[in-house]
Write a protein that holds these residues in place. Sequence first.
Motif, PDB file in Angstrom:
ATOM      1  N   SER A  29      -9.405  71.923-158.977  1.00 10.03           N
ATOM      2  CA  SER A  29     -10.324  71.121-159.775  1.00 10.03           C
ATOM      3  C   SER A  29      -9.578  70.000-160.478  1.00 10.03           C
ATOM      4  CB  SER A  29     -11.036  71.998-160.807  1.00 10.03           C
ATOM      5  OG  SER A  29     -11.868  72.927-160.148  1.00 10.03           O
ATOM      6  N   SER A  32      -6.058  69.286-163.363  1.00  8.05           N
ATOM      7  CA  SER A  32      -5.269  70.511-163.282  1.00  8.05           C
ATOM      8  C   SER A  32      -3.962  70.325-164.051  1.00  8.05           C
ATOM      9  CB  SER A  32      -4.952  70.845-161.822  1.00  8.05           C
ATOM     10  OG  SER A  32      -6.117  71.226-161.134  1.00  8.05           O
ATOM     11  N   ASN A 148      -6.668  75.969-158.827  1.00 10.53           N
ATOM     12  CA  ASN A 148      -7.268  76.016-160.163  1.00 10.53           C
ATOM     13  C   ASN A 148      -8.737  75.613-160.011  1.00 10.53           C
ATOM     14  OD1 ASN A 148      -7.389  76.178-163.000  1.00 10.53           O
ATOM     15  ND2 ASN A 148      -7.019  73.990-163.199  1.00 10.53           N
ATOM     16  N   GLY A 150     -12.487  75.243-161.582  1.00  9.69           N
ATOM     17  CA  GLY A 150     -13.330  75.185-162.764  1.00  9.69           C
ATOM     18  C   GLY A 150     -14.591  76.007-162.549  1.00  9.69           C
ATOM     19  N   SER A 151     -15.006  76.732-163.546  1.00  7.92           N
ATOM     20  CA  SER A 151     -16.184  77.591-163.448  1.00  7.92           C
ATOM     21  C   SER A 151     -17.449  76.755-163.221  1.00  7.92           C
ATOM     22  CB  SER A 151     -16.326  78.413-164.729  1.00  7.92           C
ATOM     23  OG  SER A 151     -17.450  79.250-164.647  1.00  7.92           O
ATOM     24  N   GLY A 153     -18.137  74.688-160.867  1.00 12.59           N
ATOM     25  CA  GLY A 153     -17.923  73.364-160.295  1.00 12.59           C
ATOM     26  C   GLY A 153     -18.014  73.339-158.779  1.00 12.59           C
ATOM     27  N   SER A 175      -7.040  80.822-161.860  1.00 17.21           N
ATOM     28  CA  SER A 175      -8.446  80.480-162.076  1.00 17.21           C
ATOM     29  C   SER A 175      -9.163  81.600-162.810  1.00 17.21           C
ATOM     30  CB  SER A 175      -9.147  80.222-160.744  1.00 17.21           C
ATOM     31  OG  SER A 175      -8.566  79.110-160.115  1.00 17.21           O
TER      32      SER A 175
END
Length: 191
Positions: A29, A32, A148, A150-151, A153, A175
């Motif tokens: 994401s 980072s 990594n 993102g929640s 996304g 993550s």
Amino acid sequence: EMDSNPPGVLFLFGNSKLLEARTFCVVSSRKSPLFALDKIEQLTEEGVLAGEILVSGHDTPEYQRAAVVPLRWGAPRIIVLDRGLFLALGEELTDEPFRAARLWRYQFDPSTDLAISVVKPDSDFHPSSNRIRDRLIGGLAMRLDFVNIGSGGNMERIAKQALRIGRSVRVVDLSIGYRDLKAMGAEVIKA
């Protein structure tokens, strides 16, 4: 099979035989942290040295960190653009699409690499071209490595879709939601 709404047209320039090779992507994401960028580079190097073909973007630090690795080893890569071929590669289609790549190779080499865009060759990007680019990268990769995520996304959606259709997915334990992806069948990579 990765995308329920695939692009209707793709513009290709370069070595289209790369589409038949074992492909992988290493994605993360936006924004980072530095240790994630280092992990992107490490995982990309592992894939390149194993003879796999990287599928990457070109216009974020995360994509650039991955896309420069094949150049160091003289390996081919597939670059998915979020703008037209002429805007990314120049009027002669010879420019590397980002500055750091030019340190390793002075010009884009169509006999080695492949550039793909969903945007008309002489057009700039449009509002959804980044999401389409990310989905296309995921769709072209046979193995997807996530560093990594993102929640909620775009990267999380791509990882879940890849797992649903049986693609090989690996996720670094950096993550927040890596356990959910592991439960869906992703392999966990230690940071």
